[in-house]
Design an enzyme around this catalytic site. Sequence first.
Site, short mmCIF file in Angstrom:
data_model
loop_
_atom_site.label_atom_id
_atom_site.label_comp_id
_atom_site.label_asym_id
_atom_site.label_seq_id
_atom_site.Cartn_x
_atom_site.Cartn_y
_atom_site.Cartn_z
N GLU A 149 0.16 -2.81 31.51
CA GLU A 149 -0.56 -2.51 32.92
C GLU A 149 -1.78 -2.32 33.69
O GLU A 149 -1.79 -0.81 34.09
CB GLU A 149 0.26 -0.90 33.00
CG GLU A 149 1.59 -0.95 32.75
CD GLU A 149 2.48 0.41 32.69
OE1 GLU A 149 1.84 1.79 32.86
OE2 GLU A 149 3.90 0.55 32.69
N GLU A 264 11.49 -4.51 28.82
CA GLU A 264 11.71 -2.93 29.04
C GLU A 264 12.30 -2.98 30.48
O GLU A 264 12.50 -2.01 31.08
CB GLU A 264 10.63 -2.19 29.26
CG GLU A 264 8.90 -2.60 28.73
CD GLU A 264 8.04 -1.44 29.62
OE1 GLU A 264 8.65 -0.19 30.08
OE2 GLU A 264 6.86 -1.83 29.12
#
Length: 354
Positions: A149, A264
């Site tokens: 991220e 995810e």
Amino acid sequence: MNQSKWLSPLFLLLFIGAVSAQQKTLQSVAPFKIGCAINPNLLVKNKDYKAVVTNEFNSITSENVLKFGTVHPKKDVYDFTKGDILVDYALANHKRIHGHCLAWHQSVPKWLSEFEGDSAAWENLLKTHIQTVLTHYKGKMTSWDVVNEAFFDNGAYRQDSVNAPHRYITLWRNHLGRDYIARAFIYAHEADPDLLLFYNDYNQESNPAKLKAIIAMVTDFKKRGIPIHGLGLQMHININTKDEGIAEAIKQSAATGLLVHIAELDIKANPKKDTSTVYSDSLKMLQGRKFAFVVEQYKKLVPKQQQYGITTWNVGDADSWIVELRKIKDWPLLFDDKYQQKSCYNSFYEALKK
Ligand code: 9MR
């Protein structure tokens, strides 16, 4: 009538029936690895959880226990206790292990947020952290999310925009400049050249600018010979996420030539977070379709040799970060609170099998 004459064929049929019923598992039909994020506390204390993980999945990701804050709680203290439980379980059960994650703006322990030093000291800190963790697990794990991220949804490098709220800042970028990302990959590769190294992020399916920025980073890394092997598309989506966005994120990630991991996956059925929502048949149907769509597009758009697999983020609905952490009424996973297969499990299963 001689009953024993009939008994053995009957037993044989029952036996075959039982075996084939047992074989209805995700890992038995998937043409690539099927994973889940796991939590060693549940693995140890909940036998239903453990049975589902063991039967259904052939890859596992560490949900939280190998994040910085857990594994490196003090400057000179590393704590691998929880990580080792997970790794020992996975090795004993022949599961691939994907580590998550080495450099992130979250899971920053207090000592790290208070650390003072020049850029050389920060560089040393990042390098030592990465190499200590990877050396501990050398030869046991297959892959890692090295950086997680690092971009904002608008495609800017995290913390390049001055107005970012504090919780979005990243110490790494602030102390080391943008290229900490490339150096994190170099340090990881130095520590264990056999590992497959991933860059992992979310919202690529809904933010074309972010997708573009990530692809540009990969192009740059390839030009410079930075050791990156895969892209993780977290894929925290919901029943209304646009199909075109999902397809585009998968397609463009695959076009880099790197491995692609749906890393995810979860699909919210109550994206408006409405407390009166019930998990109706129509929501279940939309959710099942979306799960199937992700599988279908992954199979269609990612060349076989780049299919690193699909990992769901947790196992049962009640364990999901959406429900547990954000306290939202939702049912984002393939198994319910009691680890029973849901209808979206069947959609996912059939799409894998097709
Ligand atoms: O599921 C994780 C949750 O239990 C943690 O409290 C949280 C903060 O560490 O992280 C969650 O996992 C995140 C993952 O590490 C990175 N992508 C988004 C995931 C969901 O928030």
